[in-house]
Design an enzyme around this catalytic site. Structure first.
Site, PDB file in Angstrom:
ATOM      1  CD  GLN A 290      -8.366  -9.678 -12.885  1.00  0.00           C
ATOM      2  OE1 GLN A 290      -7.172  -9.697 -13.167  1.00  0.00           O
ATOM      3  NE2 GLN A 290      -8.862 -10.329 -11.845  1.00  0.00           N
TER       4      GLN A 290
ATOM      5  CD  GLN B 129      -3.934  -3.079  -0.567  1.00  0.00           C
ATOM      6  OE1 GLN B 129      -3.411  -4.085  -0.094  1.00  0.00           O
ATOM      7  NE2 GLN B 129      -4.460  -3.028  -1.767  1.00  0.00           N
TER       8      GLN B 129
ATOM      9  N   GLY C 269      -7.794  -4.572  -6.632  1.00  0.00           N
ATOM     10  CA  GLY C 269      -7.462  -3.911  -7.888  1.00  0.00           C
ATOM     11  C   GLY C 269      -6.917  -2.504  -7.707  1.00  0.00           C
ATOM     12  CD  GLU C 270      -4.699   0.918  -3.044  1.00  0.00           C
ATOM     13  OE1 GLU C 270      -4.105   1.957  -2.695  1.00  0.00           O
ATOM     14  OE2 GLU C 270      -5.123   0.075  -2.237  1.00  0.00           O
TER      15      GLU C 270
END
Length: 299
Positions: free
Chosen positions: A78, A54, A95-96
């Site tokens: 989502q 990330q 999607g962290e």
């Protein structure tokens, strides 16, 4: 109603399949891969590891709380994306923020889209997705571009095609990394804009960059005013800003110690010298987990 019941039953079936360690799925050719990969199921948060690739190193706490409040009210609209690891473990692809916000309100599971990816694909997906975000500061974008060049071995032309940006745009971002770290931090903290940074790039000496940067912040100069100031400086019309170039040689004991520091912290450690036997040790970190790891080393 019948459709909803069928979907829930399917979810339970997949969950049971994923918990079966005897049928690890590591490639598209493995048994049951077609049933798992591409599916969206509820996964326990504790089974999901943070993406080590990330590129985003800062998450606004207030924005995170707002997202958590929304998830509490409406749920995760989502799904996040994860990759399958060995056993019943997963790793975040994207999607962290949704992952962190869900943890914040005490959720135990989160809807997730499952896919397969190797380490290089993970890094590339994380970087490209990160670049597409609207709330990134210019330095975060520039660092993501630089990592795509260094770690994925992409040319600027290839990167332009992957992220859908003009090559000239990518070049302009990458040039920001030539600025003094203090100025880069000022850009990340929104004291100055990317336009200010692009003007300052034209000043080669870092001490001169910092002198002009301080004037920009103190006098709240616009980008146009900054461009004019840099132009005057380069033409010699503004000698007040001129500072004699002073070359500072890195002492031998610093060069020797840097290797030890780098090995200890697991990162390339740098120093910024400000005079004889004076300076700052710079320890980089790439995520909250990385920061906490370094913090433990210092305790």
């Amino acid at each position: 109603m019948a459709k909803a019941t069928k979907k829930q039953a399917l979810g339970r079936g997949l969950s049971a399949l994923l918990k079966d360690n005897s049928s690890d799925i590591n490639s598209a050719n493995d048994k049951n891969a077609d049933k798992v990969v591409g599916s969206i199921i509820e996964i326990e948060l504790e089974l999901i590891d943070i993406n080590p690739y990330q590129p985003r190193s800062y998450f606004n706490e207030e924005a995170l709380r707002e997202l958590a409040s929304s998830i509490k009210e409406l749920g995760v609209i989502q799904p996040i994306t994860v990759r399958k690891l060995d056993g019943n473990k997963f790793q975040l692809v994207s999607g962290e923020r949704r992952f962190r916000a869900s943890k914040l309100i005490g959720n135990k599971t989160i809807p997730a889209y499952i896919r397969l990816a190797n380490d290089q694909e993970m890094l590339e997906m994380a970087l490209v997705e990160n670049i597409q975000r609207k709330d990134l500061d210019p330095i975060e974008v520039a660092l993501s571009y630089q990592r795509l060049i260094d770690e994925i071995d992409l040319t600027q032309e290839e990167m332009s095609q992957r992220v859908g940006k003009k090559r000239s745009t990518i070049t302009n971002y990458l040039r920001l990394l030539k600025l003094d770290p203090i100025i880069q931090t000022g850009m990340r903290d929104t004291f100055i804009s990317m336009g200010h940074g692009r003007a300052l790039i034209n000043v080669e000496n870092t001490e001169d960059q910092l002198s002009i940067y301080e004037k920009i912040v103190q006098q709240k100069l616009s980008v146009r005013q900054t461009e004019q100031l840099v132009k005057q400086f380069k033409s010699g019309a503004n000698p007040v800003l001129k500072s004699p170039a002073k070359k500072i040689t890195t002492p031998k004991y610093v060069n020797k110690g840097l290797k030890t520091f780098s090995e200890y912290f697991g990162h390339k450690i740098d120093v910024k010298l400000s005079g004889d036997d004076k300076g700052k040790i710079i320890i980089p970190f790439h995520s909250e987990e990385d920061f906490n790891r370094i913090k433990k080393l210092l305790e």
